[in-house]
Design a protein around this motif. Structure first.
Motif, PDB file in Angstrom:
ATOM      1  N   VAL A  96       0.831  -1.207   0.000  1.00  0.00           N
ATOM      2  CA  VAL A  96       0.000   0.000   0.000  1.00  0.00           C
ATOM      3  C   VAL A  96       0.861   1.251   0.000  1.00  0.00           C
ATOM      4  CG1 VAL A  96      -1.535   1.354   1.491  1.00  0.00           C
ATOM      5  CG2 VAL A  96      -2.030  -1.067   1.025  1.00  0.00           C
ATOM      6  N   SER A  97       1.885   1.287   0.849  1.00  0.00           N
ATOM      7  CA  SER A  97       2.696   2.505   0.914  1.00  0.00           C
ATOM      8  C   SER A  97       3.500   2.688  -0.376  1.00  0.00           C
ATOM      9  CB  SER A  97       3.618   2.486   2.135  1.00  0.00           C
ATOM     10  OG  SER A  97       4.429   1.333   2.109  1.00  0.00           O
ATOM     11  N   LEU A 112      -1.999  -0.124   7.666  1.00  0.00           N
ATOM     12  CA  LEU A 112      -2.310  -0.558   6.298  1.00  0.00           C
ATOM     13  C   LEU A 112      -1.178  -0.284   5.312  1.00  0.00           C
ATOM     14  CD1 LEU A 112      -5.997   0.508   5.603  1.00  0.00           C
ATOM     15  CD2 LEU A 112      -5.078  -1.651   6.474  1.00  0.00           C
ATOM     16  N   GLY A 113      -0.343   0.715   5.620  1.00  0.00           N
ATOM     17  CA  GLY A 113       0.740   1.056   4.707  1.00  0.00           C
ATOM     18  C   GLY A 113       1.609  -0.143   4.373  1.00  0.00           C
ATOM     19  N   ASP A 114       1.741  -1.046   5.325  1.00  0.00           N
ATOM     20  CA  ASP A 114       2.608  -2.206   5.141  1.00  0.00           C
ATOM     21  C   ASP A 114       1.878  -3.402   4.507  1.00  0.00           C
ATOM     22  OD1 ASP A 114       5.052  -3.691   5.617  1.00  0.00           O
ATOM     23  OD2 ASP A 114       3.893  -4.788   7.135  1.00  0.00           O
ATOM     24  N   TYR A 115       0.578  -3.288   4.319  1.00  0.00           N
ATOM     25  CA  TYR A 115      -0.184  -4.413   3.750  1.00  0.00           C
ATOM     26  C   TYR A 115       0.101  -4.550   2.253  1.00  0.00           C
ATOM     27  CZ  TYR A 115      -3.235  -4.764   7.912  1.00  0.00           C
ATOM     28  OH  TYR A 115      -3.736  -4.944   9.174  1.00  0.00           O
TER      29      TYR A 115
END
Lengths: 348, 348
Positions: free
Chosen positions: A273-274, B290-293
């Protein structure tokens, strides 16, 4: 088994393995290519810039020389495979903030010293050339002559070319490579010469490559201009966005490839996502109308990083050649790599 | 042609069409379902919240009553189809800024007046319940009892249930629907009753639906927690982010569905760069990890909006029924819609 010692086994069906197999088969060699899924790895994900000049940097002259040699061979290489593979409209390099502008000045000076053609463009001149560049972009360089290749059409053409030249495909994973043989899970491919061209997976296949080659993850997006969207750039646009490198590579039909992050995270090829959010945000700072484009694909590939950023193209032991570690330059260096492997095999 | 007049033709293989066909076949009717690609439209893209309570709003009491009636029927409906389809851990609704908090207060008061269970939670209490909620989220409501359905497993179960009950599938596009017949490109499906359940495409199939039903585009993302990621919420998390509605719906196995934008843009189902960027940005303000998902999928679907936000479930003329216009509530209202169609067909 008669004649197996005359066979060359190419391990890996990315752009390097396919180019090597195609060239070897074209010189009359009997070739078998081993890969569970040819044309699906980092070369499939790639942006396709053939850009040794705009990737140049002080201290990396040797890499630049190799890249320039390969880019010279690209037009003939592409012509032999089919038409419409190359885009020769050149590259713009643009700077978003003042520090990025400073970096471009260094690059322009370096390229000038190397005798390369490069034109400095003001923000206004940039937008005269490519009107979609953001109003906030500060400055740019125009580098004529840089090529880009449609990597997916190229891989299809190489697969087709290999088939036409009689290359045999074994669609299985490789366990290890030694002199005279490529070990699969349940069987062995006998050969006179084995070529390890397995990109990021090469390190695990032969002890001499352990520690020399490592995976470097890159995330890429494929966008498509929609009806009513402002069109994508005609040239490749490379950018520095607060020091982060970004590229936008146009494809025929309104498609645009946006890349690329670089992460050293081992054999992890998730699209995060990032990563996607950062790429989109940076890309919109350079080309704002992208917001309206369709997001067609997000994907990650694992490049084969090497310890000195240069490829390993040499004998590992009698009967085992390596052609790996091409990092960001697999597409660029495919012609020169295939030619070099051909020489090494012939001089054996 | 003997018996064709006894056959029911269901036009549309989304959750409504499949539920109607499955129910009708279960009551002994002979059923044919016509759809070029069943289980692939808006129902496949959906988040799967069965949330009449947390979607409630003053002035929409009639919609709420229908939703509550349907949600009551959901557990039995799901049980008949298989196990593990429903998640009953309830919903959190969270507010990001002060204006969003004010909106939650209005919603809490309204739900209280309706006699619904709802608990106000401070920022600290929220994070005691779901530790992944962002530190900047201001306040929240806990609504026990709200259900969510795994829409993709549901559609598979409905397809399988239809097959087991002898529903015949015609995988072709429909041109128009009239009494006694469903017109395809090159042929006609004869029937006693035709049911138009073609979602956003219904308006073009029968003159009585023209102008009543329109496409409303929604974009959705599917993420997956990675090794080392903080896990997704256990409950459905609905949020207001500077007045923009957002939802995070957990699925078994670490998957998380994030939605949803709403655009009135006609029959356009592109996933846009700005849509994805906005969803990701809003979602990370609510659930930062969520950034790491991994970003597994981005997709867009076309819901069937109606003029009064309520579905059309009625005779259009003798022999032609409509079951469409369910907008955001197709999954929620599937059981009550299927039951209602069964009654209408029986009372004919």
């Amino acid at each position: 088994m008669v004649g197996a010692s005359e066979q060359v086994a190419v391990v890996g069906g990315g752009v390097i393995g396919l180019s090597v197999a195609w060239r070897l088969a074209g010189s009359g060699r009997r070739v078998v290519l081993v890969d569970p899924a040819p044309a699906s790895g980092a070369s499939w994900i790639a942006g396709g810039m053939l850009a040794p000049v705009t990737e140049a940097w002080p201290g990396e002259e040797a890499g630049l020389a190799l890249g320039l040699e390969s880019v010279k061979r690209w037009p003939a290489f592409a012509d032999e495979l089919g038409s419409g593979l190359l885009n020769a409209t050149g590259t713009l390099i643009v700077a978003v903030d003042a520090a990025d502008s400073g970096q471009l000045e260094l690059l322009a000076a370096h390229l000038g010293e190397l005798g390369r053609d490069v034109e400095r463009l003001s923000a206004r001149e940039l937008r005269a050339v490519e009107p979609g560049v953001a109003a906030t972009v500060r400055s740019g360089l125009s580098v004529p002559g840089d090529l880009a290749v449609d990597n997916r059409r190229l891989l299809s053409a190489l697969l087709e070319g290999c088939r036409r030249r009689g290359v045999r495909f074994v669609r299985e994973p490789v366990v290890s490579v030694g002199p005279g043989s490529v070990a699969l899970d349940e069987s062995t491919v006998e050969c006179g010469v084995a070529v390890v061209a397995a990109g990021a997976w090469s390190a695990g296949l032969h002890p001499a490559l352990a520690g020399l080659v490592r995976p470097v993850k890159g995330e890429i997006l494929r966008l498509r201009a929609r009806r009513g969207s402002l069109p994508p750039p005609r040239r490749t646009v490379r950018a520095l966005v607060e020091s982060r490198p970004l590229y936008l590579v146009p494809r025929p039909g309104g498609e645009l490839v946006v890349g690329a992050t670089q992460y050293e995270v081992g054999y992890d090829s998730d699209v995060t996502v990032s990563g996607v959010a950062d790429l989109l945000a940076d890309a919109r700072r350079v080309w704002p109308s992208l917001g309206d484009y369709a997001l067609v694909e997000s994907a990650a590939g694992l490049r084969a990083g090497s310890t000195d950023n240069r490829p390993v193209i040499d004998w590992l032991e009698p009967g085992v050649l390596a052609a790996t570690g091409h990092h960001r330059n697999g597409l660029l260096l495919a012609p020169v790599t295939a030619d070099r492997v051909l020489e090494l095999v012939a001089s054996r």
